[in-house]
Design an enzyme around this catalytic site. Sequence first.
Site, short mmCIF file in Angstrom:
data_model
loop_
_atom_site.label_atom_id
_atom_site.label_comp_id
_atom_site.label_asym_id
_atom_site.label_seq_id
_atom_site.Cartn_x
_atom_site.Cartn_y
_atom_site.Cartn_z
N ASP A 285 3.07 0.77 13.25
CA ASP A 285 2.34 -0.54 13.32
C ASP A 285 2.93 -1.58 14.07
OD1 ASP A 285 0.42 0.61 11.63
OD2 ASP A 285 1.64 0.29 9.61
N ASP B 30 0.74 -1.22 -0.07
CA ASP B 30 -0.01 0.28 0.13
C ASP B 30 0.84 1.38 0.04
OD1 ASP B 30 0.72 -0.61 2.67
OD2 ASP B 30 -1.01 -0.72 3.29
#
Length: 886
Positions: A481, A71
């Site tokens: 993350d 992404d």
Amino acid sequence: MRRTRILTAVLALAAGLIAGSPPVLAADGAPRPTLAAESYTWKNARIDGGGFVPGIVFNRKEKNLAYARTDIGGAYRWQQASRTWTPLLDSVGWADWGHTGVVSLASDSVDPNKVYAAVGTYTNSWDPGNGAVLRSADRGASWLKTDLPFKLGGNMPGRGMGERLAVDPNRNSVLYLGAPSGKGLWRSTDSGVTWSQVANFPNVGNYQQDPTDTSGYASDNQGIVWVTFDESTGTSGTATKTVYVGVADKDNAVYRSTDAGATWTRLAGQPTGYLAHKGVLDSVNGYLYLAYSDKGGPYDGGKGRLWRYATATGAWTDISPVAEADTYYGFSGLTVDRQKPGTVMATAYSSWWPDTQIFRSTDSGGTWTKAWDYTSYPNRANRFTMDVSSSPWLTWGANPSPPEQTPKLGWMTEALEIDPFDSARMMYGTGATIYGTENLTAWDAGGQFTVRPMVQGLEETAVNDLASPPSGAPLLSALGDIGGFRHTDLTKVPSMMYTSPNFTTTTSLDYAETDPNTVVRVGDLDSGPHVAFSTDNGANWFAGTDPSGVSGGGTVAAAADGSRFVWSPAGTGVQYTTGFGSSWQASSGIPSGAVVESDRVDPKTFYGFKSGKFYVSSDGGATFTGSAATGLPAGDSVRFKALPGTKGDVWLAGGASDGAYGLWHSTDSGATFTRLAGVEQADTIGFGKAATGASYQTLYTSAKIAGVRGIFRSTDKGVSWTRVNDDAHQWGWTGAAITGDPRVYGRVYVSTNGRGVVYGDTSDTGGGSGGGGGGDPAPSGACAVTYTITNQWSGGFQADVKLTNTGTSAWSGWSLGWSFPGGQTVSQLWNADYTQSGAAVTARNVSWNGNVAAGSSVAFGFTGTWTGTNGKPTAFRLGDRSCTVG
């Protein structure tokens, strides 16, 4: 849990290409040679994965040819011999950083050398540039680019649907691209060179994740989400007649053309109330399989169905493996076995708890089995075993209670593919890695198939901060993350990310300069403390206590001796503490949200910056006083660091294109700053081991110098700079952090926004480049110069310079000066360092070409700009001696 990553610090960047963009992405014919004064080798500090992989694409003509898209971290090609992934988009430059987000990828089944990527990260204002389609005729080794008149969203909601980009399997000059934001369906008939909208396509989509989102992120129309060809309706060289298109519209999700795109109709009888994430065709049996979810993903999804459409009769069959009432997830990952087309698999992509689910049918969806099932709740029986020994951090250091297990089978499993040449091999993407198996058919025989990470070489982390202490581990990282890692060996995957606590994102970290065993980190966490400490160089951690009001990590600084800390968290003002944060007190005289750092010598001196003003504390962070320094960047896109070993020596980088933007230096604890001439823009600053013979540590920066964006190094306190990366190694946006290694000369660690931690090592093992820290070399003896313009185009040119030692003695260093007659400006120069002031240019040797024997020559080259005329210099001087001009 996988977070949406938003690049906030680049909003001020201007769109468009910069000088020095990769030749493969250049829109014009002007040459852009690589600029590198010496050879650097670039690698990743191995983490293996770390981010969401929304797409995996196998070529259906050539065995073992596969691609993965991420992404925000580019695209990769599978290398079967080494079972690793090779990055394909590292040449994306600073101005085009959004093109590291890949929303779709297509591999040509007619000509396997050809591959296409639809790139662009955000469809809202966060990405200032439009999307593009990249095309390659050498499997992604090099690319040509076609800019699009709209944006694409590789990191937008719905990015796991697809593929939006598809090549006609019969006439491979024809491609389709599904666009978001109401831009419709687009087609190319010349192998991706030009694109035009399919004007008669009837539906641009209408689904928005959250129509009330004023940022434009969740409120964008997700648009056209996949294109699938029925290859049986065409012959080689003629366009495929039947094409299916998926649209983000719960009532009108699937359309078909039976005349090669001339007309389109909504498929009659189709289910409603869901979005079709995937449409996969089994042309042998005549079935179009569709995976539906009530949401666009990749995080959300409450209900879902699987349907089968008979292409010959138009009959629809609900083939869902569970009743609708029993779904709490959407279906997405969808694949058929091309060796055995009746075999179908799908995923429950948003089944976060207790685990994702994978379903398998060998009778075209008539019956299904699951990857795992309950025996007696909460106990599970798995058809698989997990082996994460190559990436042990995938367990997250967790010890969950049944029915959860660690490691999980996955989450956000929107990419699922069976190898079209090997029924036993399957790969699927998750929010953290690519998993795969090579004994999948054991599923049908009643045995267990083995799932392993198949992700080596694919590095997909967003880097927020970096530190390289003088002892202990060479690298500490703060990552989005997955928190961050302590690398004791850059070539090996660490056993675990930081735990106790395990931040979802680490925003900042620091170590005590004179006691590197003392380390602090801060970060984001849904519930729990936002600060942690280590007394063994980051190997083990314990949580601190938050002051009232903290909502996020912010920035943190450790005193030089580790005796105290200053923290600027999100949600409240700057705080300070002695010891390990059992209690905090509010600092005075400094605004909330300031960036904080420590002096690396004086344990009671701390620094801060906010909105154009520099702040200093001399009492351990209790009180700060604003500096009288002026001319600093007005905004908050600033990073600064204090030099180890020297009190009060501070370097500050940052700014924006509409104001002050560059690199500043202070030697009096920020009371005054001097801006470095020649550094047009700078976003990071870091220090590393000094070059041989140099008295000052090596500087590293991600900057724009002499018109060129890159990673630069200076060994002479910023007097001269050497670009150490090249056009093939740019990694998009590198503005978060940089540091040299205090123990290895020339080694630099570079942050990326999606390509992990990149580090470079120089071929100059002896140290000493970028001017060497001394004055201009003054060789003796005669000299001759040949100046040749090798290429010229509108407004630009390329030249080579050959300098010959025509004397009788060898040179141990050289400095060649000249003046341009027509106002020319050097843009990039290689095989030498240089400075330019007005028309005057001085080129100096680098470490490896300073020794020139009598009768020998040395050469360097450059590109430049010109207006009016591009006349050659008529005089050259070697130190204080005039050279013969040939």
